[in-house]
Design an enzyme around this catalytic site. Structure first.
Site: not given
Length: 486
Positions: A76, A78, A115, A145-146, A169, A457
């Site tokens: 992904h 983002d 990530d 995605e996030e 991922d 994150h």
């Protein structure tokens, strides 16, 4: 970031340095997308941007491998935008400041974006190589995605031709993922009434900080503190005794990140200030003792501020405190089928105060649909009792494990041949996009692999350099072993 480009494998790290240099938080991936599209066109590769903004890049097979099954590498575009409170950084305009620390790559005060930037970099590096052996290849780079999996939701049937999908991922070297949790967002809206404060009261902000935070799926079982829940607990324990008049409650910034910081604004009778300071000291000591292993750094900071003109009505304040304190959070149930994996969880991710309401944004995850339904039912019942409203949205399915998957067997055997040990076949308590891809491509054979990434994150995010090399070697060996079409 020139030091990054000298790491092994160089093509991958060179791409990762470029990715870090181009801002790409969720909902703002266009600059990176355009950069990749122009690069692909300059390389003579076929590139398509679909209706929602996903990129699909196609590359012919290496000479002599035209008869192999088609493979799509997926990542992904983002990244999660999280930073420390004292870090000045605009994720929409500023590059990520990546640096090497021993065997890890980290970022200065922000999330790193490994990530899924490492997975994206690996796919682009393969596209750019003339020497890597592979069959007909597609690369799928999804948006958002996030923050909602918009790209995966919007992927249409017929856009991909591949029979096999390799998702990049995952975040632990030595593990192969063959299933993941589904999820749904829940937004609770509690109506607010307001009143005038006691004129003699003083005004303060209390901030809770210093927690580790992390991914609300893969880190949820670690028992880390949730800033929103801890501050709600403080209010439940002390608000009445201290005669606090609450003005606002805010905490967290993303529904899929364990909140690291939260703050409240309130007014207080001046004669209760000594008791407030004692309560802060007692509560801080208590939580630090409770979380001494999992999350020992919690800090409460009190600052006096100019007087407020309104405070929450007494009933609204009490309901809010009770609602936040009783709301479930963390691991709801561990899986019976997959040892050590969370089955169902909930993250009280974001709280914000508005003129007419307080909004609470949660993310519910579960490996099974019934587990997700059970928690949504709990939240619905709780809001009924509190006189609040709740709306659930963005539900996405889990990826049901397929123990007979041919590509999983290839990855497992290849890993064993390279490293002379068996990898662990796992199900991850996170929202990989594979479950959504099964809707338009039900027959596609899927697997997920990746390097070791710690604390995604959060600003503590880091990726292990050695495992990036191991992941790269495994990925290339798997591509070379993809069988011929039947």
């Amino acid at each position: 970031m020139s030091e990054l480009t000298q790491l092994f494998p160089q093509p991958l790290w060179q791409w990762f340095a470029q990715i870090c240099a181009i801002p790409h938080p969720s909902k703002h991936e266009q600059a990176l997308s355009l950069h990749i599209q122009q690069w692909a066109k300059d390389k003579g590769l076929s590139v398509i941007e679909d209706k929602v903004g996903n990129l699909i890049i196609k590359k012919p097979a290496f000479a002599g491998m035209e008869d192999r099954k088609k493979v799509v590498l997926q990542a992904h575009l983002d990244m999660v935008p999280q930073k420390n409170a004292d870090k000045v950084h605009n994720f929409e305009t500023d590059p990520i400041e990546a640096y090497i620390d021993g065997d890890w790559v980290k970022a200065k005060g922000t999330t790193l974006g490994s990530d899924n930037g490492i997975g994206m970099a690996s796919a682009l590096a393969i596209l750019g190589s003339d020497s890597i052996k592979h069959g007909p290849l597609e690369v799928l780079l999804t948006i958002d995605e996030e923050a909602g999996m918009t790209g995966a939701f919007g992927l249409e049937a017929g856009m991909l031709e591949a029979e096999i999908l390799i998702n990049t991922d995952s975040e632990q070297e030595g593990e192969i993922y063959m299933g993941c949790a589904g999820g749904v967002d829940g937004q609770i809206s509690l109506p607010m009434s307001w009143q005038s404060p006691e004129q003699s009261n003083s005004s303060f902000n209390l901030t809770l900080s210093g927690l580790k935070g992390g991914h609300s799926g893969v880190n949820i079982h670690l028992g880390r503190g949730n800033a929103n829940k801890l501050l709600a607990r403080f209010l439940f324990d002390y608000a009445d005794d201290l005669a606090l008049e609450l003005v606002s409650f805010s905490g967290g910034s993303l529904r899929n990140a364990i909140p690291r910081e939260a703050s409240i604004s309130f007014m207080l009778p001046p004669e209760n200030l000594t008791a407030l300071n004692q309560a802060i000291a007692d509560f801080q000591a208590l939580v630090r003792e409770e979380l001494a292993i999992a999350d020992p750094g919690m800090l409460l900071t009190l600052v006096e501020v100019p007087a407020h003109t309104k405070v929450m009505g007494e009933d609204s304040q009490n309901t809010l405190i009770d609602l936040l304190h009783v709301c479930p959070n963390g691991v709801i149930r561990m899986s019976d089928e997959v040892e050590g994996v969370t089955e169902t969880s909930l993250n009280v991710g974001v709280i914000s105060t508005h003129d007419d309401s307080v909004e609470i944004l949660c993310l519910i995850r579960s490996l099974i649909d019934s587990g997700r339904s059970e928690v949504t039912g709990m939240i619905t019942a709780l809001t009924h009792l509190a006189g609040a409203d709740v709306e659930f949205s963005g539900a996405y399915p889990g990826w049901k494990p397929d123990t007979s998957s041919p590509v999983m067997a290839i990855v497992r055997e290849t890993y064993n041949d390279i490293y002379h040990k068996d990898p662990t076949v796992m199900v991850i308590h996170a929202g990989l996009e594979c479950g959504l891809f099964k809707e338009p491509y039900p027959a596609m054979d899927m697997v997920s692999i990746g390097p070791t990434i710690r604390y995604p994150h959060s600003p503590d995010e880091m990726v292990n350099i050695t495992t990036v090399g191991q992941y790269w070697q495994l990925l290339l060996a798997v591509l070379e072993r993809i069988p011929v079409r039947g």
